[in-house]
Design an enzyme around this catalytic site. Sequence first.
Site, PDB file in Angstrom:
ATOM      1  CD  GLU A   1      36.115  38.603  43.656  1.00 57.14           C
ATOM      2  OE1 GLU A   1      37.012  38.181  44.584  1.00 57.14           O
ATOM      3  OE2 GLU A   1      36.707  38.610  42.616  1.00 57.14           O
TER       4      GLU A   1
ATOM      5  N   PRO B   1      49.964  41.075  38.285  1.00 58.18           N
ATOM      6  CG  PRO B   1      47.861  41.277  36.428  1.00 58.18           C
ATOM      7  CD  PRO B   1      49.362  40.247  36.519  1.00 58.18           C
TER       8      PRO B   1
ATOM      9  N   GLY C   1      46.044  37.225  43.591  1.00 58.21           N
ATOM     10  CA  GLY C   1      45.424  35.740  43.358  1.00 58.21           C
ATOM     11  C   GLY C   1      44.528  36.144  41.907  1.00 58.21           C
ATOM     12  CG  MET C   2      42.478  35.241  37.908  1.00 60.26           C
ATOM     13  SD  MET C   2      41.103  36.064  38.093  1.00 60.26           S
ATOM     14  CE  MET C   2      39.794  35.318  37.585  1.00 60.26           C
ATOM     15  CD  GLU C   3      38.128  34.059  40.701  1.00 58.52           C
ATOM     16  OE1 GLU C   3      39.944  34.937  40.921  1.00 58.52           O
ATOM     17  OE2 GLU C   3      37.438  34.753  40.187  1.00 58.52           O
TER      18      GLU C   3
ATOM     19  CD  GLU D   1      42.576  34.717  44.507  1.00 66.43           C
ATOM     20  OE1 GLU D   1      41.722  34.433  43.286  1.00 66.43           O
ATOM     21  OE2 GLU D   1      42.921  35.664  44.813  1.00 66.43           O
TER      22      GLU D   1
ATOM     23  CB  CYS E   1      41.258  36.391  30.651  1.00 64.27           C
ATOM     24  SG  CYS E   1      42.158  35.571  29.223  1.00 64.27           S
TER      25      CYS E   1
ATOM     26  CE1 TYR F   1      36.930  42.303  45.132  1.00 64.95           C
ATOM     27  CE2 TYR F   1      37.777  40.279  46.182  1.00 64.95           C
ATOM     28  CZ  TYR F   1      37.903  41.217  44.457  1.00 64.95           C
ATOM     29  OH  TYR F   1      38.970  41.112  43.713  1.00 64.95           O
TER      30      TYR F   1
HETATM   31 ZN   LIG Z   1      38.248  37.311  44.555  1.00 66.11          ZN
END
Ligand SMILES: [Zn+2]
Length: 651
Positions: A345, A293, A296-298, A323, A165, A410
Site C-alpha cells: 500500500e 466493502p 476499490g480492489m485491484e 487501484e 478475497c 498507506y
Molecule cells: Zn490499495
Amino acid sequence: MKSLLLITMLLCLSSVLAIRQRYPTVPPNEVLEDESSFSNINEVRTNHFDLAVIIDFDNTLIYGTQTLHFDVVADHVSNVFLDVRDLLISQVTDDQGRNLDFQVRAGVNDELGQRLEITLADEYSSGSALTLTINYVTSKNPSAVSWLTPEQTAGGQLPYMYTQCESIHCRSIAPLQDTPAIKATYTFYSQSREDLIVRASGNLTDEYVQDGVRHTKFIMEIPVVSYLLAFASGNLVERQLGSRTYVITEPELVEKSVSELSRLNEAVEAAETYLTPYEWGVYKVLMLPPSFPYGGMENPLLTFANSGLINGDRSSFRLFVHELSHSWFGNLVTNENWSNFWLNEGFTVFLERKTDSILFDRNTSKVSSQLGNSSMYMQIEGFGLDSNYTSLHPDLNGNHPDTSISGIPYEKGFQFLVYLESLVGEETFRSFLQSYVDTFSYKSLEVEDFISFFIDFVSAEVEYNQARSVLDQIDWQTWVYSPGYPPVTVDFGTDSYDNAIKIANDLVQNTFSQEDQDIYAEFNLDQRIIVVNEMVRSTDILIASDVERINSQIDLSSETNPRLIASWLMVAIPTGYEASPFPNAEAYVGSLGRYALISPIYQEMIKVDRDASWEIFRRHENFYHPITREIIRDLLVAEVDPNAPPIAAIF
Ligand SMILES: [Zn+2]
Ligand SMILES: *[C@@H]1O[C@H](CO)[C@@H](O)[C@H](O)[C@H]1NC(C)=O
Ligand SMILES: *[C@@H]1O[C@H](CO)[C@@H](O)[C@H](O)[C@H]1NC(C)=O
Ligand SMILES: *[C@@H]1O[C@H](CO)[C@@H](O)[C@H](O)[C@H]1NC(C)=O
Ligand SMILES: *[C@@H]1O[C@H](CO)[C@@H](O)[C@H](O)[C@H]1NC(C)=O
Ligand SMILES: *[C@@H]1O[C@H](CO)[C@@H](O)[C@H](O)[C@H]1NC(C)=O
C-alpha cells in the site's frame, strides 16, 4: 470422443507448462513465513490451479472443483495442508485418480478458517510435482461473497454476486494455499444462469450459453497471489474507454461510470511513463453496487470499484489511479505476509501520487498527501501511540489480518518512501523503483528484502561519500518497527492546505469573516474536506449550536460528496447536532457499504446510543457485504471508551 478429450487435456497441460516456465519461481530452499495461513508452504508450493465453479443463485451456494498443481520443495512430504473456511469437502483425489483421506481441523480463531489436512498416498521428495483435485461446496455465506437480491442492484430486476478475497477470504470460496507468499497462474471456468454475465480476474477465453447455462472461461497467465482471484455475476455490460481501458457495469450505471473514468487511459500512460510498462494487457474496471466493502480492489485485469462513491464530480478518480498503481505494487511485487502490508500500500500510494502529479499537478498530490497525513494521525491516536498496529510491521498475534488494516500502512509507508526519495533525489529514487520492480516482479518479499535491496542499490549507484551519508541517516528500525508517529516529518506544505486549516480554525473559534466566506467559496472538494476533517479534531470543544452556526455559514448539509458527508457526520454526531436516532447518519450508512467510511460513523453513534445503533445495523445488515457486516458487528459488541479519539473517516 475419449481420445479427443485426452488430446484436449494434453494440450491444456502443455500450455500450462509453457505458462509456468516464463516466470521465475521462489528458490525451493527459501523459507516462507505467514502466520495467517494453515498451509505447509515450505513443503509444497502451488504453481498453477484450475478452478471450475457452478454459481447457484437459487441456493446462494458455489459448487467447486479445484485442481492444484504443486512443486514439492522438501523431502518426505506425505501431507498437504490447505486453507479453507466453512467449505464442505466431498472428495480429494490425486493425479492417479486415487481417493485420498482428509480431515478438516479448526484453529483457535474461527475467523481464520480451518486447515484441510490431506494424507497423500505416497511420500514425495523435493523436485517432484504433485496434483490434487478437490470437490467441495461453499457455505451459504462465505466471507468472500456478497449475494445481492434484485432490489440491491441498480437495475432492480436480476440478482448479482461478487467476491472480495483480500486479505484471507479466498479460502471461503476455494481450498488453496491462501497466502500472499505463494504465486500461481490459473484458469477459471464458471457456470451461471444464462441471463447473468460472469467476469473474472483474467483474460476471457470463451463464453457461450448451452441448455440454459452460461459457460465462461478465463486464464491468468501471470503468476499472482490467491487474494487477487475475483469474479462477479450479474446483469453486466462492457464499454471500451480507450485503447487499453474498459468499464463493466450494470446498464443503468454505464453513463456515469464512463464519465468518471474518462481519463483512465491517460492514467495508465502516466504511470508507465514514471515507472515501467504496464504488463497485464488491458485494464478493466468493474463498477459494483454501493454495498462493496471497499472503495476499490485491484483485482488484475478487473479492478473492482464502488459505484456508491461516484457523484458526478469525478472526485473518486484518484481511487482509480490508486487501484491502477497496484498493477505494479501489490500485483507484481507483493508483500509476503500481512505484517508487510505497507510494501503493497505505501508503494501504491507513492505511485498513485506521482501519477496524479503528472495528470494534474504537484499541488493536487501534495494536498492529497496532507489529507492522508491528517487521517493517519487520527488513526494512530485511535489505536494508541504504543500499539504495534501503528508500526509498519504489525504483530498479528493470531488476529485476522483485516484487524490490522488501516490508513497507517498507506500513509506512513508513503511518507517513508517520500523521506527516502528526499535523501537520494527524485531521479535516483525513480531508477531505484524501476530496478526494484524488475527484480521483485512475480515474487513476494518482506521488509528486510526491501531494506537490503535499497542499501545495495544506493551503495552501487550513488557516489561513495553521499551514499554513506544517506545510509547513515536512515533509522530503519524506528521507521519500520516502532509504533507511533513517523520519526521524520516530510514537507507537503501548500497554500491550499494552510488556507483550509485557517478557515477551519476561524469556523471553530467563531471568527469566520466575510473575507473567509469569499475564500471558502473558491475551495475545491479536497479543501472542503480538509476544513471538515480539521473540525473533527475539535469536536470536544464544539456543541450542537456551534455546529448549527457553522452549517449556516458554509452549508455542509447540502454537500453530496460521500467522503465529505462522512467527515461531516463525524462532526455532527459527537457534538449532538445529529442526535439519536441519527436519521442522516442512517441514510448514509444504509446506502454505502465501504467500511472505511461507515465504521467510524457507527463508532460515533455507538458512543452516543448503542441501542439505536443496533437498530440501524439490523435494518441494513442484509445490504452489507459479510466483511463490512462483521466489522460493524464487532464494533457494536465491543467495549467503547467514550473518550477515545474518533477513528479517521478516510483512507
Ligand atoms: Zn490499495
Ligand atoms: C511475516 O514474516 C516475518 C519474517 O519474514 C515474521 O517476522 C512475521 O511474524 C510474519 N508475520 C506474519 C503475520 O506472518
Ligand atoms: C491477457 O492477454 C493479453 C493479450 O493476449 C496478454 O498480453 C496479457 O499478458 C494477458 N494477461 C494476463 C494477466 O494473462
Ligand atoms: C500487537 O497489537 C495487537 C492488536 O492490538 C495485539 O493483539 C498483539 O498482542 C500486539 N503484539 C504485541 C507484541 O504487543
Ligand atoms: C501530519 O499532521 C500532523 C498533525 O496535524 C502534523 O503535526 C504533521 O506535521 C503533519 N505531517 C506532515 C508530513 O505534514
Ligand atoms: C502550488 O502551490 C504553490 C505554493 O502553495 C503556489 O505558489 C503555486 O502557484 C501552486 N501551483 C499551482 C499549479 O496551483
